[in-house]
Motif scaffolding. Sequence first.
Motif, PDB file in Angstrom:
ATOM      1  N   ARG A  61       2.323  -2.198   1.408  1.00 12.01           N
ATOM      2  CA  ARG A  61       3.478  -2.735   0.684  1.00 12.01           C
ATOM      3  C   ARG A  61       3.179  -4.096   0.050  1.00 12.01           C
ATOM      4  N   LEU A  62       1.984  -4.610   0.275  1.00 13.90           N
ATOM      5  CA  LEU A  62       1.579  -5.871  -0.347  1.00 13.90           C
ATOM      6  C   LEU A  62       0.737  -5.560  -1.579  1.00 13.90           C
ATOM      7  N   SER A  63       1.153  -6.043  -2.733  1.00 18.60           N
ATOM      8  CA  SER A  63       0.485  -5.727  -3.991  1.00 18.60           C
ATOM      9  C   SER A  63      -0.346  -6.908  -4.492  1.00 18.60           C
ATOM     10  N   SER A  64      -1.499  -6.581  -5.071  1.00 23.28           N
ATOM     11  CA  SER A  64      -2.335  -7.576  -5.738  1.00 23.28           C
ATOM     12  C   SER A  64      -2.164  -7.531  -7.244  1.00 23.28           C
ATOM     13  N   ASP A 309      10.911  -4.501   0.917  1.00 21.94           N
ATOM     14  CA  ASP A 309      11.273  -5.491   1.927  1.00 21.94           C
ATOM     15  C   ASP A 309      10.299  -5.380   3.099  1.00 21.94           C
ATOM     16  N   ILE A 310       9.727  -6.520   3.508  1.00 22.92           N
ATOM     17  CA  ILE A 310       8.759  -6.538   4.608  1.00 22.92           C
ATOM     18  C   ILE A 310       9.282  -7.467   5.695  1.00 22.92           C
ATOM     19  N   ASP A 311       9.490  -6.910   6.882  1.00 23.33           N
ATOM     20  CA  ASP A 311       9.948  -7.689   8.028  1.00 23.33           C
ATOM     21  C   ASP A 311       8.728  -8.099   8.840  1.00 23.33           C
ATOM     22  N   GLY A 314       9.853 -12.053  12.218  1.00 21.20           N
ATOM     23  CA  GLY A 314      11.261 -12.400  12.225  1.00 21.20           C
ATOM     24  C   GLY A 314      11.830 -12.802  10.885  1.00 21.20           C
ATOM     25  N   THR A 315      11.036 -12.692   9.824  1.00 20.51           N
ATOM     26  CA  THR A 315      11.495 -13.024   8.479  1.00 20.51           C
ATOM     27  C   THR A 315      11.373 -11.791   7.590  1.00 20.51           C
ATOM     28  N   VAL A 316      12.389 -11.534   6.784  1.00 23.34           N
ATOM     29  CA  VAL A 316      12.332 -10.431   5.828  1.00 23.34           C
ATOM     30  C   VAL A 316      11.927 -10.990   4.467  1.00 23.34           C
ATOM     31  N   ILE A 317      10.757 -10.550   3.990  1.00 21.97           N
ATOM     32  CA  ILE A 317      10.302 -10.917   2.648  1.00 21.97           C
ATOM     33  C   ILE A 317      10.835  -9.851   1.696  1.00 21.97           C
TER      34      ILE A 317
END
Length: 418
Positions: A61-64, A309-311, A314-317
């Motif tokens: 889920r992380l894009s470059s 959305d990436i949790d 404890g933080t939702v990016i």
Amino acid sequence: MFKDSAMPSGTLLHQITDYASRADPYPLYAELRRTPVSRQDDGVYAVSTYWEIVSLLRDPRLSSDARNRAAQPGEVLPPEEDTTLPPSFLRLDPPEHDRLRRLATRPFGPPHCPRRVHDMGGELARMVSGLVDGFQGRDRVDIVEDFAYPFPVMVICKLLGVPHQDEALFHGWAETIVAALDPNPAEGPAERQRVAQQARSELGAYLAGLISEHRRAPGDDMLSALVTDHGPDGLMSPVEVITTAVLLLIAGHETTVNLITNGMLTLLRHPEALKRLRADPDLAVPLVEELLRYEPPVQLLPQRTALADIDIAGTVIPAGAPIWLVLASGNRDPRRFRDPDRFDPLRRDNEHLGFGNGIHYCFGAPLARLEAQLALTELARRLEDPRLVEDPPPYRQNPVLRGPRHLPVAFGGLAAQR
């Protein structure tokens, strides 16, 4: 006017990327780690702890790909990166990234060319010795200009099949392209991007000419292999060969310059380690690994985007948000490394982030390791009574590829070659 999303006044990221912190950003990294995932005032999410960085580097889920980036509130994104050359595979996501990376690695290493780096060892050792021989009759050198820059350039030119005599030609283009990585450009992001696009296009045109020559008369080099090798994925398209060649030429020497220079600076600050390396060349292997953790040439990755959305921690990016992965901070995370601010050449369990992690792990790592091991061993053995002329030395402007711009070193004499 474009708002520079990387220049939030007063945030920790701004302090870290400010040139005033270049010589020693590590206290700021320690402060940043107090909140493993922290949202900065401009909407950037800074990730600073080891396990969270590793998790995201392995997360699909992380894009470059910069094309997935969404504008933050009140921000206008600059135009797309380039209209003449598409992004290299370093700026792409699967499946495009995976295909191009497989094609690029076939002529470089296992399984297709398992001995490419190993068989260069003797020639690399001769290059290193020749450069140190050039110190004869002097009592002071600039490690960057006289050694750490010319050595990796000679290596990447030999590997790719680029004439070394053209170094003066592509040096300026490479510096301009690398300068565009600076998230705090003095001239503003739009102008920086325009100049970098022009330099990338001009370097691409130069390499296109070389690629045509290699296609007509192939040799034992990577450019020849990229245009003639018919593997399971077929051939790269002509424009893919050019973008890959641009990436390899720049990445193949820029980071290694910093690795060698940071390494020599660290050894001179730790004379006992320098003495041990001089007596035991085998120490070079774990020592370089510790350098990659302690003073990594790539400090942070500022160009990542959340695809969903990436949790994490404890933080939702939120989807579309920009993410900075602060690799150098993760390398000093006390939850992962014992006594992380101590330089320990014999450190065990040293799975650092010096070459990244996940699908974008640096495939040039074996060559960079070998170059640094040979370079630092030769400098340690042959420079008699070396000492820093200036500490801290002047640093390069770029906070992403962090390293001294010059490293003046005085010495008492030069030991003979073995």
